[in-house]
Motif scaffolding. Structure first.
Motif, PDB file in Angstrom:
ATOM      1  N   PRO A  63       0.879  -1.146  -0.050  1.00  0.00           N
ATOM      2  CA  PRO A  63       0.013  -0.039   0.056  1.00  0.00           C
ATOM      3  C   PRO A  63       0.818   1.233  -0.172  1.00  0.00           C
ATOM      4  O   PRO A  63       0.407   2.308  -0.077  1.00  0.00           O
ATOM      5  N   PHE A  64       2.170   1.244  -0.101  1.00  0.00           N
ATOM      6  CA  PHE A  64       2.955   2.160   0.355  1.00  0.00           C
ATOM      7  C   PHE A  64       3.270   3.123  -0.990  1.00  0.00           C
ATOM      8  O   PHE A  64       2.971   2.463  -2.107  1.00  0.00           O
ATOM      9  N   LEU A  65       3.967   4.104  -0.920  1.00  0.00           N
ATOM     10  CA  LEU A  65       4.212   5.073  -2.098  1.00  0.00           C
ATOM     11  C   LEU A  65       4.829   4.132  -3.173  1.00  0.00           C
ATOM     12  O   LEU A  65       4.480   4.488  -4.367  1.00  0.00           O
ATOM     13  N   PHE A  66       5.911   3.424  -2.876  1.00  0.00           N
ATOM     14  CA  PHE A  66       6.703   2.839  -3.979  1.00  0.00           C
ATOM     15  C   PHE A  66       6.322   1.088  -3.713  1.00  0.00           C
ATOM     16  O   PHE A  66       7.142   0.553  -4.153  1.00  0.00           O
ATOM     17  N   GLY A  67       5.127   0.963  -3.018  1.00  0.00           N
ATOM     18  CA  GLY A  67       5.057  -0.474  -3.128  1.00  0.00           C
ATOM     19  C   GLY A  67       5.427  -1.001  -1.507  1.00  0.00           C
ATOM     20  O   GLY A  67       4.699  -1.155  -0.712  1.00  0.00           O
ATOM     21  N   GLN A  68       6.899  -0.857  -1.647  1.00  0.00           N
ATOM     22  CA  GLN A  68       7.508  -1.236  -0.107  1.00  0.00           C
ATOM     23  C   GLN A  68       7.688  -0.147   0.476  1.00  0.00           C
ATOM     24  O   GLN A  68       7.844   0.929  -0.143  1.00  0.00           O
ATOM     25  N   TYR A  69       7.735  -0.196   1.825  1.00  0.00           N
ATOM     26  CA  TYR A  69       7.797   0.886   2.768  1.00  0.00           C
ATOM     27  C   TYR A  69       9.039   1.779   2.567  1.00  0.00           C
ATOM     28  O   TYR A  69      10.137   1.332   2.225  1.00  0.00           O
ATOM     29  N   SER A  70       9.227   3.010   2.481  1.00  0.00           N
ATOM     30  CA  SER A  70      10.321   3.893   2.091  1.00  0.00           C
ATOM     31  C   SER A  70      10.256   5.191   3.091  1.00  0.00           C
ATOM     32  O   SER A  70       9.407   5.477   3.671  1.00  0.00           O
ATOM     33  N   ILE A  71      11.366   5.782   2.871  1.00  0.00           N
ATOM     34  CA  ILE A  71      11.541   6.997   3.611  1.00  0.00           C
ATOM     35  C   ILE A  71      10.329   8.100   3.103  1.00  0.00           C
ATOM     36  O   ILE A  71       9.940   8.896   4.128  1.00  0.00           O
ATOM     37  N   ALA A  72       9.994   7.999   2.001  1.00  0.00           N
ATOM     38  CA  ALA A  72       9.103   8.725   1.468  1.00  0.00           C
ATOM     39  C   ALA A  72       7.738   8.565   2.248  1.00  0.00           C
ATOM     40  O   ALA A  72       7.062   9.587   2.625  1.00  0.00           O
ATOM     41  N   ASP A  73       7.274   7.482   2.703  1.00  0.00           N
ATOM     42  CA  ASP A  73       6.115   7.220   3.451  1.00  0.00           C
ATOM     43  C   ASP A  73       6.155   7.871   4.936  1.00  0.00           C
ATOM     44  O   ASP A  73       5.416   8.354   5.602  1.00  0.00           O
ATOM     45  N   ALA A  74       7.714   7.929   5.540  1.00  0.00           N
ATOM     46  CA  ALA A  74       7.812   8.220   6.891  1.00  0.00           C
ATOM     47  C   ALA A  74       7.481   9.775   6.765  1.00  0.00           C
ATOM     48  O   ALA A  74       7.021  10.549   7.800  1.00  0.00           O
ATOM     49  N   MET A  75       8.195  10.329   5.474  1.00  0.00           N
ATOM     50  CA  MET A  75       8.095  11.851   5.187  1.00  0.00           C
ATOM     51  C   MET A  75       6.761  12.413   5.317  1.00  0.00           C
ATOM     52  O   MET A  75       6.339  13.520   5.715  1.00  0.00           O
ATOM     53  N   TYR A  76       5.905  11.444   4.648  1.00  0.00           N
ATOM     54  CA  TYR A  76       4.405  11.855   4.442  1.00  0.00           C
ATOM     55  C   TYR A  76       3.330  11.439   5.585  1.00  0.00           C
ATOM     56  O   TYR A  76       2.219  11.742   5.542  1.00  0.00           O
ATOM     57  N   ALA A  77       3.933  10.581   6.518  1.00  0.00           N
ATOM     58  CA  ALA A  77       2.931  10.173   7.759  1.00  0.00           C
ATOM     59  C   ALA A  77       2.347  11.442   8.322  1.00  0.00           C
ATOM     60  O   ALA A  77       0.888  11.193   8.499  1.00  0.00           O
ATOM     61  N   PRO A  78       2.891  12.473   8.575  1.00  0.00           N
ATOM     62  CA  PRO A  78       2.097  13.480   9.415  1.00  0.00           C
ATOM     63  C   PRO A  78       0.839  14.008   8.472  1.00  0.00           C
ATOM     64  O   PRO A  78       0.105  14.653   8.970  1.00  0.00           O
ATOM     65  N   VAL A  79       1.086  13.921   7.097  1.00  0.00           N
ATOM     66  CA  VAL A  79       0.267  14.476   6.262  1.00  0.00           C
ATOM     67  C   VAL A  79      -1.084  13.683   6.352  1.00  0.00           C
ATOM     68  O   VAL A  79      -2.053  14.309   6.192  1.00  0.00           O
ATOM     69  N   ALA A  80      -1.025  12.458   6.567  1.00  0.00           N
ATOM     70  CA  ALA A  80      -2.158  11.549   6.491  1.00  0.00           C
ATOM     71  C   ALA A  80      -3.040  12.032   7.787  1.00  0.00           C
ATOM     72  O   ALA A  80      -4.277  12.149   7.588  1.00  0.00           O
ATOM     73  N   TRP A  81      -2.348  12.383   8.920  1.00  0.00           N
ATOM     74  CA  TRP A  81      -3.187  12.699  10.237  1.00  0.00           C
ATOM     75  C   TRP A  81      -3.732  14.174   9.707  1.00  0.00           C
ATOM     76  O   TRP A  81      -4.847  14.328  10.053  1.00  0.00           O
ATOM     77  N   ARG A  82      -3.120  14.903   8.881  1.00  0.00           N
ATOM     78  CA  ARG A  82      -3.523  16.555   8.709  1.00  0.00           C
ATOM     79  C   ARG A  82      -4.668  16.462   7.757  1.00  0.00           C
ATOM     80  O   ARG A  82      -5.711  17.047   7.919  1.00  0.00           O
ATOM     81  N   LEU A  83      -4.675  15.512   6.774  1.00  0.00           N
ATOM     82  CA  LEU A  83      -5.669  15.470   5.722  1.00  0.00           C
ATOM     83  C   LEU A  83      -6.863  14.789   6.305  1.00  0.00           C
ATOM     84  O   LEU A  83      -7.818  15.078   5.997  1.00  0.00           O
ATOM     85  N   GLN A  84      -6.674  13.870   7.297  1.00  0.00           N
ATOM     86  CA  GLN A  84      -7.871  13.169   7.912  1.00  0.00           C
ATOM     87  C   GLN A  84      -8.513  14.275   8.947  1.00  0.00           C
ATOM     88  O   GLN A  84      -9.542  14.421   9.266  1.00  0.00           O
ATOM     89  N   GLY A  85      -7.592  14.829   9.661  1.00  0.00           N
ATOM     90  CA  GLY A  85      -7.859  15.483  10.903  1.00  0.00           C
ATOM     91  C   GLY A  85      -8.608  17.034  10.307  1.00  0.00           C
ATOM     92  O   GLY A  85      -9.434  17.520  11.257  1.00  0.00           O
ATOM     93  N   TYR A  86      -8.495  17.408   9.411  1.00  0.00           N
ATOM     94  CA  TYR A  86      -9.136  18.705   8.784  1.00  0.00           C
ATOM     95  C   TYR A  86     -10.340  18.438   7.623  1.00  0.00           C
ATOM     96  O   TYR A  86     -10.755  18.963   6.992  1.00  0.00           O
ATOM     97  N   SER A  87     -10.495  17.036   7.614  1.00  0.00           N
ATOM     98  CA  SER A  87     -11.441  16.374   6.487  1.00  0.00           C
ATOM     99  C   SER A  87     -11.314  17.063   5.167  1.00  0.00           C
ATOM    100  O   SER A  87     -12.268  17.492   4.510  1.00  0.00           O
TER     101      SER A  87
END
Ligand code: GSH
Length: 221
Positions: A158-182
């Motif tokens: 499910p990750f940006l490049f299939g396997q987990y990478s630094i890019a997923d870690a860098m965007y992890a807070p964005v997931a909370w922001r996008l959900q948290g502000y609907s």
């Protein structure tokens, strides 16, 4: 043993990046929590870093601060758990979108502060309390970047490049922001955000954020 110094789990988006990476990678570490903007927190941080900010990683004699530097360090330190995709084109893109996140998206950061405990309604353009239009421009840019990454993914993870990478870690807070502000999103970004928020490590971070007693009014909307 590694030691990771981080701030409040509810608010510290930069802290989440190396923490979630270590958890996803199954790398053991000790955690030191500093309650930001409280009491002598600057003096506490000064014990670890002259930069005076979290996150900080202490790895034996080496101390690394700044989220992206820490992630690069971990990728080199554990070559069996590489931080970047193997394919050169995907790796170049992963580096680019990670640096873009590290250096940019100011409107998103300033307006949609990470606040894991809260879910707010979206404030559309035209509403009395609308978010500045730059927020929507940056969200559209993030969605386009994620789509570009997913087009180069290998495997069916499910990750940006299939396997987990630094890019997923860098965007992890964005997931909370996008959900948290609907924030309204297209289907690709919605699926990615849902998958990231469902990760057991993200749930662990959320439970700890909910349990924190401190509220910082400057980050509440
Ligand atoms: N560019 C740095 C940013 C670090 C940062 O701004 N950390 C914030 C918390 S999320 C901090 O320590 N703030 C405390 C302060 O500025 O006094 C990184 O990537 O780690």
């Amino acid at each position: 043993m590694l030691t990771l110094v981080i701030g409040n789990k509810n608010y510290s988006s930069w802290s989440l990046r190396p923490w979630i990476y270590l958890k996803q990678r199954g790398i053991a570490f000790d955690e030191v929590n500093v309650s930001l903007y409280q009491g002598d927190y600057k003096a506490q941080l000064a014990r670890y870093t002259p930069a005076g900010k979290v996150p900080v990683l202490v790895d034996g004699a080496a101390t690394v601060w700044d989220s992206l530097a820490i992630l690069e360090h971990l990728s080199e330190r554990y070559p069996d758990k590489p931080g970047w995709p193997a394919a050169p084109r995907a790796r170049a893109l992963a580096r680019s979108v990670s640096a873009e996140m590290h250096a940019g998206f100011q409107a998103l950061r300033q307006n949609l502060c990470m606040n894991v405990r809260k879910v707010y309604p979206w404030r559309p353009v035209g509403a009395a309390n609308a978010w500045p239009p730059e927020v929507s421009t940056e969200v559209a840019r993030i969605e386009a970047a994620w789509e570009q990454c997913r087009a180069l993914r290998s495997g069916d993870g499910p990750f940006l490049f299939g396997q987990y990478s630094i890019a997923d870690a860098m965007y992890a807070p964005v997931a909370w922001r996008l959900q948290g502000y609907s924030v309204p999103l297209g289907p690709g970004a919605t699926a990615y955000v849902e998958a990231m928020l469902a990760l057991p490590a993200m749930r662990e971070w959320q439970a700890a954020a909910v349990a924190e007693p401190i509220t910082l009014p400057q980050f509440e909307r």
